[in-house]
Scaffold this active site. Structure first.
Site, PDB file in Angstrom:
ATOM      1  N   HIS A  40       0.827  -1.210   0.000  1.00  0.00           N
ATOM      2  CA  HIS A  40       0.000   0.000   0.000  1.00  0.00           C
ATOM      3  C   HIS A  40       0.863   1.262   0.000  1.00  0.00           C
ATOM      4  O   HIS A  40       0.524   2.240  -0.662  1.00  0.00           O
ATOM      5  CB  HIS A  40      -0.958   0.002   1.192  1.00  0.00           C
ATOM      6  CG  HIS A  40      -1.885  -1.188   1.190  1.00  0.00           C
ATOM      7  ND1 HIS A  40      -2.646  -1.536   2.266  1.00  0.00           N
ATOM      8  CD2 HIS A  40      -2.159  -2.114   0.223  1.00  0.00           C
ATOM      9  CE1 HIS A  40      -3.364  -2.622   1.972  1.00  0.00           C
ATOM     10  NE2 HIS A  40      -3.068  -3.001   0.735  1.00  0.00           N
ATOM     11  N   HIS A  94      -9.490  -2.277  -4.781  1.00  0.00           N
ATOM     12  CA  HIS A  94      -8.362  -2.601  -3.899  1.00  0.00           C
ATOM     13  C   HIS A  94      -7.376  -3.558  -4.588  1.00  0.00           C
ATOM     14  O   HIS A  94      -6.163  -3.435  -4.415  1.00  0.00           O
ATOM     15  CB  HIS A  94      -8.804  -3.184  -2.555  1.00  0.00           C
ATOM     16  CG  HIS A  94      -7.634  -3.323  -1.640  1.00  0.00           C
ATOM     17  ND1 HIS A  94      -7.126  -2.265  -0.919  1.00  0.00           N
ATOM     18  CD2 HIS A  94      -6.797  -4.359  -1.408  1.00  0.00           C
ATOM     19  CE1 HIS A  94      -6.044  -2.650  -0.275  1.00  0.00           C
ATOM     20  NE2 HIS A  94      -5.820  -3.927  -0.546  1.00  0.00           N
ATOM     21  N   ASP A 121      -3.377  -2.944  -4.992  1.00  0.00           N
ATOM     22  CA  ASP A 121      -2.309  -3.912  -4.694  1.00  0.00           C
ATOM     23  C   ASP A 121      -1.417  -4.112  -5.913  1.00  0.00           C
ATOM     24  O   ASP A 121      -0.191  -4.225  -5.802  1.00  0.00           O
ATOM     25  CB  ASP A 121      -2.910  -5.272  -4.306  1.00  0.00           C
ATOM     26  CG  ASP A 121      -3.410  -5.294  -2.866  1.00  0.00           C
ATOM     27  OD1 ASP A 121      -3.018  -4.426  -2.072  1.00  0.00           O
ATOM     28  OD2 ASP A 121      -4.196  -6.210  -2.558  1.00  0.00           O
ATOM     29  N   HIS A 127      -0.866 -11.166  -4.853  1.00  0.00           N
ATOM     30  CA  HIS A 127       0.550 -10.789  -4.701  1.00  0.00           C
ATOM     31  C   HIS A 127       1.505 -11.812  -5.322  1.00  0.00           C
ATOM     32  O   HIS A 127       2.502 -11.453  -5.931  1.00  0.00           O
ATOM     33  CB  HIS A 127       0.889 -10.606  -3.221  1.00  0.00           C
ATOM     34  CG  HIS A 127       0.089  -9.514  -2.580  1.00  0.00           C
ATOM     35  ND1 HIS A 127       0.119  -8.218  -3.026  1.00  0.00           N
ATOM     36  CD2 HIS A 127      -0.779  -9.534  -1.544  1.00  0.00           C
ATOM     37  CE1 HIS A 127      -0.682  -7.479  -2.278  1.00  0.00           C
ATOM     38  NE2 HIS A 127      -1.253  -8.257  -1.381  1.00  0.00           N
TER      39      HIS A 127
HETATM   40 ZN   LIG Z   1      -3.892  -4.680  -0.271  1.00  0.00          ZN
END
Ligand SMILES: [Zn+2]
Length: 321
Positions: free
Chosen positions: A79, A237, A241, A264
Site C-alpha cells: 500500500h 483494492h 495492490d 501478490h
Molecule cells: Zn492490499
C-alpha cells in the site's frame, strides 16, 4: 517530452499496527536524493538494515508482499508502494521500527493524505526513467493471467471473480495519474472473509486485522458499519495492490497491464518474468506521447472520500523544513 524525478518535500511520520503481525510500529518517510529510489530501513535491528523496494528482494507473497535482506524483513509494503507510485514520488527513504508496515485503515488513503497534505512533493534535477513496454508480454498460471502491451501512459485493466453475492465478477479499467489514483483507487480497503479469518490467525496472519482496517464479509454481506466506500471497492483494492507490486519493477511503467484473478504471488511472478524479458521493454527518459498529467507537478487537492472524514493520520514531530 520528459519529466523530472520527485521526492517528498519534508519528513513525515505515522504510527499504526501491522495487519498480520498485530505489532505497533512507527514509520518515517524521508526525502531522498535523485536516483535513490524507494528504500525501506529497519531501525530496530542492531545495525540499520536497508532493503531496496525491488522485486529482487521479495521473500514472501502469502497474503501480503514481504521484502527481506540479510534475514531482516519488512512486510505488507504494497500500500505504501502504491501510494508513492500513484503520486509519482520516485525517491523516498522509509524508516520502520518493526517487521511490518502499519495497515492504517486498510487503504492507501491515509498515506495519500499524509504525502499530499503534509509531506508535499518537490521536483529534482534528474529525469525519470520509464519502463516503456515495446512488445506485448503475457504470463499465465492456472486461472490467473497478467499481460502487458504498449500504451502511451500507464493503464491497468483489473478483473476479479469471487463466489460471493457482493463481489462476483468485477472489472475496472483505469488510466493512472495522481488524480485518478487518489480519487478512485487510494480509498479502497483491503477485504477478507469471516470464515477465513480464524484460519489465517491460526497461521499467525491477520493478528492485527479488525473492522477498523479491513472490509470483512460474511455469507450475507459486509460487517463494517460504514458499509462499502464504492460498490466495486473489491476490484479497486486489487488494482491498488497491483500498482504497489508493479512498483517493485523500480521504474514507472508505460504500458497497459491486464490482470485477471491475480494476487501478490502472481504479481511478483509476473514482475520477475517481465524484468527478465528485456526484448519487450526499454528504459527511456522520453516515453512516446506520455500522458500530459504526468508532467504536471502539483499533487491533486481532493475532497475526502465518503466515510474518511474521521480518519486523520498521526503525525509525530514537526516537519524539519
Ligand atoms: Zn492490499
Amino acid at each position: 517530452m520528459s519529466t523530472c524525478q520527485h521526492t517528498i518535500a519534508r519528513p513525515v511520520s505515522v504510527a499504526g499496527m501491522g495487519l498480520h503481525s498485530g505489532q505497533r510500529v512507527h514509520m518515517r518517510l524521508l526525502p531522498a536524493p535523485a536516483g535513490h529510489g524507494i528504500r525501506f530501513v529497519r531501525t530496530d535491528t542492531p545495525q540499520p538494515v536497508e532493503i531496496p523496494a525491488s522485486h529482487r528482494y521479495v521473500s514472501s507473497t502469502s497474503h501480503a508482499t514481504v521484502l527481506a535482506r540479510s534475514g531482516v524483513a519488512v512486510g505488507t509494503v504494497e500500500h505504501v508502494m502504491a501510494a508513492l507510485s500513484g503520486l509519482a514520488i520516485d525517491n523516498c527513504r522509509i524508516e520502520i521500527n518493526g517487521p511490518e508496515l502499519p495497515i492504517l485503515d486498510g487503504s492507501a488513503e491515509p498515506l495519500v493524505s499524509l504525502l499530499r497534505d503534509t509531506a508535499g512533493r518537490c521536483s529534482q534535477e534528474a529525469e525519470r526513467r520509464y519502463l516503456q513496454v515495446t512488445r506485448p508480454f503475457a504470463w499465465e498460471e492456472g486461472e490467473s493471467s497478467i499481460m502487458v502491451e504498449p500504451f502511451a501512459g500507464f493503464k491497468i485493466t483489473c478483473s476479479i471473480d469471487f463466489p460471493h453475492r457482493l463481489i462476483r465478477q468485477q472489472e475496472l479499467v483505469l488510466t493512472l495519474n495522481p488524480r485518478t489514483f487518489a480519487n478512485r483507487i487510494a480509498p479502497a480497503r483491503t477485504f477478507g472473509f469471516l470464515e477465513q479469518i480464524e484460519m489465517l490467525r491460526q497461521n499467525g496472519l491477520a493478528l492485527g486485522g479488525s473492522l477498523e482496517n479491513a472490509v470483512v464479509l460474511d455469507r450475507f454481506g459486509v460487517l463494517n458499519e460504514e458499509g462499502l466506500r464504492f460498490a466495486d471497492e473489491f476490484v479497486r483494492h486489487k488494482l491498488l495492490d497491483c500498482i504497489g507490486d508493479l512498483a517493485l519493477l523500480g521504474h514507472p511503467m508505460q504500458g497497459h497491464v491486464v490482470v485477471r484473478k491475480a494476487g501478490h504471488t502472481q504479481h511478483a511472478a509476473f514482475v520477475r518474468a517481465l524484468a527478465r524479458q528485456t526484448d519487450c521493454w526499454r528504459l527511456t527518459k522520453r516515453p512516446e506521447a506520455a500522458c500530459p498529467h504526468r508532467a504536471q507537478h502539483p499533487l491533486p487537492v481532493l475532497p475526502a472520500a465518503p466515510g474518511l472524514a474521521a480518519f486523520r493520520p498521526v503525525v509525530i514531530g514537526k516537519p524539519a523544513f
